[in-house]
Design a protein around this motif. Structure first.
Motif, mmCIF file in Angstrom:
data_model
loop_
_atom_site.group_PDB
_atom_site.id
_atom_site.type_symbol
_atom_site.label_atom_id
_atom_site.label_comp_id
_atom_site.label_asym_id
_atom_site.label_seq_id
_atom_site.Cartn_x
_atom_site.Cartn_y
_atom_site.Cartn_z
ATOM 1 N N THR A 1 0.851 -1.192 0.000
ATOM 2 C CA THR A 1 0.000 0.000 0.000
ATOM 3 C C THR A 1 0.882 1.236 0.000
ATOM 4 O O THR A 1 1.786 1.358 0.821
ATOM 5 C CB THR A 1 -0.910 0.054 1.249
ATOM 6 O OG1 THR A 1 -1.559 -1.202 1.405
ATOM 7 C CG2 THR A 1 -1.959 1.133 1.098
ATOM 8 N N TYR B 1 -9.249 9.087 -6.745
ATOM 9 C CA TYR B 1 -9.007 8.757 -5.347
ATOM 10 C C TYR B 1 -7.953 9.674 -4.735
ATOM 11 O O TYR B 1 -8.130 10.183 -3.625
ATOM 12 C CB TYR B 1 -8.586 7.284 -5.200
ATOM 13 C CG TYR B 1 -8.348 6.909 -3.765
ATOM 14 C CD1 TYR B 1 -9.424 6.670 -2.908
ATOM 15 C CD2 TYR B 1 -7.070 6.838 -3.243
ATOM 16 C CE1 TYR B 1 -9.213 6.357 -1.575
ATOM 17 C CE2 TYR B 1 -6.856 6.526 -1.910
ATOM 18 C CZ TYR B 1 -7.931 6.286 -1.082
ATOM 19 O OH TYR B 1 -7.719 5.989 0.232
ATOM 20 N N THR C 1 -9.891 3.383 3.344
ATOM 21 C CA THR C 1 -10.298 3.365 1.943
ATOM 22 C C THR C 1 -9.063 3.224 1.063
ATOM 23 O O THR C 1 -7.943 3.500 1.488
ATOM 24 C CB THR C 1 -11.059 4.645 1.539
ATOM 25 O OG1 THR C 1 -10.163 5.768 1.614
ATOM 26 C CG2 THR C 1 -12.273 4.879 2.419
ATOM 27 N N VAL D 1 -7.639 2.178 -3.361
ATOM 28 C CA VAL D 1 -7.910 1.828 -4.746
ATOM 29 C C VAL D 1 -6.715 1.039 -5.287
ATOM 30 O O VAL D 1 -5.570 1.312 -4.938
ATOM 31 C CB VAL D 1 -8.199 3.094 -5.594
ATOM 32 C CG1 VAL D 1 -6.988 4.009 -5.694
ATOM 33 C CG2 VAL D 1 -8.702 2.743 -6.975
ATOM 34 N N PHE D 2 -7.010 0.048 -6.114
ATOM 35 C CA PHE D 2 -5.973 -0.759 -6.742
ATOM 36 C C PHE D 2 -5.345 0.045 -7.884
ATOM 37 O O PHE D 2 -6.043 0.675 -8.659
ATOM 38 C CB PHE D 2 -6.586 -2.060 -7.266
ATOM 39 C CG PHE D 2 -5.624 -2.946 -8.008
ATOM 40 C CD1 PHE D 2 -4.394 -3.284 -7.470
ATOM 41 C CD2 PHE D 2 -5.974 -3.449 -9.246
ATOM 42 C CE1 PHE D 2 -3.517 -4.117 -8.152
ATOM 43 C CE2 PHE D 2 -5.106 -4.287 -9.934
ATOM 44 C CZ PHE D 2 -3.872 -4.616 -9.391
ATOM 45 N N TRP E 1 -1.623 -1.201 -3.989
ATOM 46 C CA TRP E 1 -2.807 -0.407 -3.706
ATOM 47 C C TRP E 1 -2.391 0.967 -3.213
ATOM 48 O O TRP E 1 -1.259 1.160 -2.779
ATOM 49 C CB TRP E 1 -3.648 -1.089 -2.622
ATOM 50 C CG TRP E 1 -4.436 -2.255 -3.130
ATOM 51 C CD1 TRP E 1 -3.945 -3.461 -3.529
ATOM 52 C CD2 TRP E 1 -5.839 -2.305 -3.317
ATOM 53 N NE1 TRP E 1 -4.974 -4.265 -3.948
ATOM 54 C CE2 TRP E 1 -6.141 -3.580 -3.823
ATOM 55 C CE3 TRP E 1 -6.871 -1.396 -3.102
ATOM 56 C CZ2 TRP E 1 -7.449 -3.971 -4.122
ATOM 57 C CZ3 TRP E 1 -8.168 -1.787 -3.394
ATOM 58 C CH2 TRP E 1 -8.444 -3.051 -3.902
ATOM 59 N N GLY F 1 -3.748 3.601 -0.267
ATOM 60 C CA GLY F 1 -4.662 3.606 0.866
ATOM 61 C C GLY F 1 -4.495 4.841 1.718
ATOM 62 O O GLY F 1 -3.378 5.333 1.911
ATOM 63 N N PHE G 1 -8.234 -3.481 5.980
ATOM 64 C CA PHE G 1 -8.167 -3.100 4.565
ATOM 65 C C PHE G 1 -8.333 -4.337 3.679
ATOM 66 O O PHE G 1 -9.123 -4.337 2.726
ATOM 67 C CB PHE G 1 -6.825 -2.405 4.302
ATOM 68 C CG PHE G 1 -6.730 -1.721 2.973
ATOM 69 C CD1 PHE G 1 -7.204 -0.430 2.807
ATOM 70 C CD2 PHE G 1 -6.122 -2.343 1.892
ATOM 71 C CE1 PHE G 1 -7.099 0.225 1.581
ATOM 72 C CE2 PHE G 1 -6.010 -1.707 0.673
ATOM 73 C CZ PHE G 1 -6.498 -0.416 0.509
ATOM 74 N N LYS H 1 -11.901 -5.694 3.754
ATOM 75 C CA LYS H 1 -12.814 -4.836 2.999
ATOM 76 C C LYS H 1 -12.701 -5.056 1.494
ATOM 77 O O LYS H 1 -13.702 -5.089 0.781
ATOM 78 C CB LYS H 1 -12.524 -3.361 3.322
ATOM 79 C CG LYS H 1 -13.401 -2.395 2.550
ATOM 80 C CD LYS H 1 -13.137 -0.968 2.941
ATOM 81 C CE LYS H 1 -14.030 -0.031 2.137
ATOM 82 N NZ LYS H 1 -13.855 1.364 2.545
ATOM 83 N N TYR H 2 -11.465 -5.234 0.996
ATOM 84 C CA TYR H 2 -11.243 -5.333 -0.446
ATOM 85 C C TYR H 2 -11.013 -6.771 -0.942
ATOM 86 O O TYR H 2 -10.680 -6.981 -2.104
ATOM 87 C CB TYR H 2 -10.075 -4.426 -0.857
ATOM 88 C CG TYR H 2 -10.437 -2.970 -0.710
ATOM 89 C CD1 TYR H 2 -11.310 -2.342 -1.600
ATOM 90 C CD2 TYR H 2 -9.942 -2.213 0.343
ATOM 91 C CE1 TYR H 2 -11.670 -1.015 -1.445
ATOM 92 C CE2 TYR H 2 -10.289 -0.875 0.502
ATOM 93 C CZ TYR H 2 -11.153 -0.291 -0.400
ATOM 94 O OH TYR H 2 -11.512 1.031 -0.247
ATOM 95 N N LEU I 1 -8.651 -9.023 -0.156
ATOM 96 C CA LEU I 1 -7.257 -9.333 -0.457
ATOM 97 C C LEU I 1 -6.782 -10.549 0.345
ATOM 98 O O LEU I 1 -7.298 -10.828 1.432
ATOM 99 C CB LEU I 1 -6.379 -8.120 -0.145
ATOM 100 C CG LEU I 1 -6.762 -6.855 -0.927
ATOM 101 C CD1 LEU I 1 -5.982 -5.657 -0.420
ATOM 102 C CD2 LEU I 1 -6.540 -7.053 -2.410
#
Length: 151
Positions: free
Chosen positions: A36, A59, A78, A80-81, A98, A100, A125, A128-129, A131
């Motif tokens: 991240t 983002y 939060t 985004v990839f 990612w 973050g 994290f 949530k996503y 991973l």
């Protein structure tokens, strides 16, 4: 118990760059499943794929309006990839990169080799996503719960 500090780096796939990270938990290095970056990290543009460029830019723009204090105090992480991958420094496996909001450019290197099975922020994290998580350290006594990070 004496803590040892470790600075390690991971090569970025298809780009001649490295991402430096700092850890006090070398025992969990094999549990790294993603990287991240802070939204303000200088490599964000370089590691972002064309397919993810619009999502990443939106983002970063949204996150840049928030203070470091606000980002670290937020209950929900939060991110985004980027569409990019780094190479695990030991196994050589590709791990997704990612961005973050829980990683700050003003702290450490602005990058985290995420070990969600053994770090609460990374665990939240990753959960949530969706991973991957790899448990590499177990408790001396009792059962290992995979419903929370074992730190």
């Amino acid at each position: 118990m004496h803590a040892h500090n470790l600075t390690t780096s991971s090569n970025v796939c298809c780009v001649h760059q490295t991402i430096s990270v700092f850890t006090t938990r070398a025992d969990t290095l094999m549990g790294v499943t993603y990287v991240t970056l802070a939204p303000e990290h200088p490599l964000v543009d370089l590691v972002t794929s064309e397919e993810q460029k619009a999502n990443v830019e939106a983002y970063v723009k949204e996150t840049s309006s928030r203070s470091d204090l606000d980002r670290t105090a937020a209950k929900e992480k939060t991110g985004v990839f980027t569409g990019g991958y780094a190479l695990h420094p030991v196994s050589g496996e590709k791990v997704p990169i990612w961005i973050g909001d829980y990683v700050l450019g003003s702290y450490g290197t602005g990058a985290v080799m995420a070990v969600p099975a053994h770090d609460e922020r990374d665990f939240e994290f990753a959960k949530k996503y969706g991973l991957d998580m790899k448990w590499v350290v177990e408790p001396k006594k009792g059962e290992l719960s995979k419903e929370e990070a074992f730190t």
